[in-house]
Enzyme design. Structure first.
Site, short mmCIF file in Angstrom:
data_model
loop_
_atom_site.label_atom_id
_atom_site.label_comp_id
_atom_site.label_asym_id
_atom_site.label_seq_id
_atom_site.Cartn_x
_atom_site.Cartn_y
_atom_site.Cartn_z
N ASP A 87 0.75 -1.15 -0.17
CA ASP A 87 -0.09 -0.05 -0.01
C ASP A 87 0.98 1.20 0.00
O ASP A 87 0.24 2.38 -0.31
CB ASP A 87 -1.03 0.00 1.26
CG ASP A 87 -0.23 -0.28 2.52
OD1 ASP A 87 0.99 -0.52 2.55
OD2 ASP A 87 -1.04 0.15 3.63
N TYR A 93 11.16 2.83 0.07
CA TYR A 93 10.49 1.44 0.03
C TYR A 93 9.27 1.31 -0.94
O TYR A 93 9.46 0.74 -2.07
CB TYR A 93 9.94 1.13 1.35
CG TYR A 93 9.12 -0.05 1.30
CD1 TYR A 93 9.58 -1.51 1.17
CD2 TYR A 93 7.81 0.04 1.78
CE1 TYR A 93 8.89 -2.52 0.99
CE2 TYR A 93 6.94 -0.99 1.69
CZ TYR A 93 7.42 -2.25 1.47
OH TYR A 93 6.87 -3.56 1.52
N1 LIG Z 1 5.49 -7.18 6.29
C1 LIG Z 1 4.43 -6.31 5.89
O1 LIG Z 1 4.02 -5.49 6.72
C2 LIG Z 1 4.15 -6.21 4.51
C3 LIG Z 1 3.45 -5.08 4.21
C4 LIG Z 1 2.97 -4.94 2.90
C5 LIG Z 1 3.67 -5.75 1.82
N2 LIG Z 1 4.61 -6.42 2.27
C6 LIG Z 1 5.29 -7.28 1.16
O2 LIG Z 1 5.17 -8.50 1.30
C7 LIG Z 1 6.14 -9.47 0.70
C8 LIG Z 1 6.81 -10.20 1.77
O3 LIG Z 1 7.26 -9.46 3.12
P1 LIG Z 1 7.27 -10.12 4.45
O4 LIG Z 1 6.97 -9.40 5.44
O5 LIG Z 1 7.20 -11.48 4.34
O6 LIG Z 1 9.28 -10.11 4.32
P2 LIG Z 1 10.24 -10.84 5.18
O7 LIG Z 1 9.54 -11.47 6.32
O8 LIG Z 1 11.40 -9.65 5.77
O9 LIG Z 1 11.08 -11.98 4.29
C9 LIG Z 1 11.76 -11.37 3.27
C10 LIG Z 1 12.11 -12.94 2.55
O10 LIG Z 1 12.89 -12.39 1.47
C11 LIG Z 1 14.15 -13.04 1.30
N3 LIG Z 1 15.28 -12.57 0.89
C12 LIG Z 1 15.90 -11.43 1.33
N4 LIG Z 1 16.97 -11.14 0.71
C13 LIG Z 1 17.04 -12.10 -0.27
C14 LIG Z 1 17.90 -12.42 -1.15
N5 LIG Z 1 18.96 -11.68 -1.62
N6 LIG Z 1 17.73 -13.44 -2.17
C15 LIG Z 1 16.46 -14.14 -1.81
N7 LIG Z 1 15.79 -14.02 -0.99
C16 LIG Z 1 15.80 -13.07 -0.09
C17 LIG Z 1 14.05 -13.73 2.73
O11 LIG Z 1 15.03 -14.85 3.04
P3 LIG Z 1 15.80 -15.18 4.19
O12 LIG Z 1 15.10 -15.01 5.47
O13 LIG Z 1 16.05 -16.89 4.02
O14 LIG Z 1 17.19 -14.42 4.34
C18 LIG Z 1 12.72 -13.84 3.14
O15 LIG Z 1 12.19 -15.16 2.93
C19 LIG Z 1 7.16 -8.45 0.53
O16 LIG Z 1 7.06 -8.31 -1.04
C20 LIG Z 1 6.77 -6.93 1.18
O17 LIG Z 1 7.18 -5.97 0.34
C21 LIG Z 1 4.92 -6.56 3.52
#
Ligand SMILES: NC(=O)c1ccc[n+]([C@@H]2O[C@H](COP(=O)([O-])OP(=O)(O)OC[C@H]3O[C@@H](n4cnc5c(N)ncnc54)[C@H](OP(=O)(O)O)[C@@H]3O)[C@@H](O)[C@H]2O)c1
Length: 305
Positions: A111, A133
């Site tokens: 968002d 971001y």
């Molecule tokens: N969290 C929120 O509140 C939120 C809100 C809106 C949208 N989103 C979106 O939702 C999606 C998922 O977010 P999340 O909260 O699940 O994120 P997260 O918990 O920070 O997880 C990030 C993931 O990316 C992987 N990663 C990081 N660097 C990498 C690399 N160089 N190569 C391959 N994989 C890599 C990590 O792997 P490792 O852990 O194994 O390093 C982990 O699996 C993202 O697109 C984010 O922008 C999140």
């Protein structure tokens, strides 16, 4: 057999999706991780274009879900080039590799592509990100949709769900300060009461993604941009109050009515979920039930001394 690749399966959302797809029979699921590679997972650095092409060629998935990203606004603000490598370039690598195999790509966005001044936002509303971001995620959306017509951007708001550490979600990261503010002589906790958020439960998002994958498997893939959001508006101050209630503690919380973050954040980015609702897709777990489940599960695994 329909084959799905989950990229970023070790993250907050990726893990919920893995769990959701375990209930799905007849599909093959391949998972990637980066720094936390589990026994069921393939190590993949998504910044490495060659490695991404090789992975997609080797695994030949019918659908790819990209949940790997740099999602922390302060980290992106500090190092926009590193954020772009993950949030833009990596998406472009997958788009190119998927196009070569005609795989459907679902990429997660945010968002924060909007400025939060005129909610609610439709998929076609004009983006105007306020921070690095949001800019990187918007560029990632465009990189995907410019490269392939066989793709969907799924925008989501603030997420919470089963965690392995409090810091994994901006919802549960409030817990240590809430607990400290409930101690006798503890420091009061200042909580943002300016911005409105729509905390969304990762198991609900995982269900949405499974339903979207089912449509893809049935030859009826959803393409373009879609959005999914919880429907309970609340500030972080209100989130903290609800967490304190769920924890059964009386915390000294102070509402901060002006924005105080170093990184600019939008005020209210309510995402309209109508496109998916019209397809009969979705589920919304009430926040109080979702957060209680998250807190109970975490505390059962990490009993406090
Ligand atoms: N969290 C929120 O509140 C939120 C809100 C809106 C949208 N989103 C979106 O939702 C999606 C998922 O977010 P999340 O909260 O699940 O994120 P997260 O918990 O920070 O997880 C990030 C993931 O990316 C992987 N990663 C990081 N660097 C990498 C690399 N160089 N190569 C391959 N994989 C890599 C990590 O792997 P490792 O852990 O194994 O390093 C982990 O699996 C993202 O697109 C984010 O922008 C999140």
């Amino acid at each position: 057999m329909f084959k799905v690749a989950i990229v970023g399966a070790s993250g907050l959302l990726g893990r919920a999706l893995v769990r959701e797809l375990q209930t799905q029979t007849g599909w093959q699921v391949v998972q990637t991780a980066f720094s936390r590679v589990g026994p069921q997972q393939v190590a993949l650095d998504v910044r490495d274009a060659r490695a991404v092409v090789d992975f997609v060629a080797r695994e030949a998935p019918d659908a790819i879900v990209i949940a790997a990203a740099e999602r922390r606004p302060d980290v992106c603000e500090h190092d926009p080039a590193a954020a772009r490598a993950l949030n833009v370039d990596a998406v472009r690598h997958f788009a190119a590799a998927a196009t070569a195999r005609n795989a459907w790509v679902l990429s997660i966005s945010t968002d924060y592509v909007f400025d939060g001044s005129a909610p609610p936002y439709l998929p076609e509303s004009t983006p105007n990100p306020l921070n690095a971001y949001g800019r990187s995620k918007l560029e990632g959306e465009r990189a995907l949709l410019d490269a392939t017509g066989n793709a969907l951007v799924l925008r989501l708001p603030l997420l919470y769900g089963p965690i392995v550490s409090w810091q994994e979600s901006a919802v549960t990261s409030l817990v240590p300060a809430i607990r400290a503010a409930a101690q006798k002589d503890g420091k009061p906790a200042l909580m943002d009461a300016w911005a409105t958020r729509y905390p969304t439960f990762t198991p609900d998002v995982a269900l949405v993604i499974r339903e979207l994958l089912t449509r893809c498997a049935d030859g009826d893939a959803v393409r373009g941009i879609a959005q999914w959001s919880g429907d309970e508006p609340m500030t972080k101050y209100e989130i903290a109050q609800r967490i304190a209630r769920a924890l059964g503690i009386d915390a000294n919380l102070i509402a901060q009515t002006e924005p105080a973050d170093a990184t600019p954040r939008p005020r209210d980015c309510h995402l309209d979920s109508g496109r998916l609702e019209a397809l009969g897709i979705g589920r919304r777990t009430p926040f109080d039930a979702g957060i209680r489940a998250v807190l109970d599960a975490f505390e059962a695994q990490h009993p406090r001394a």
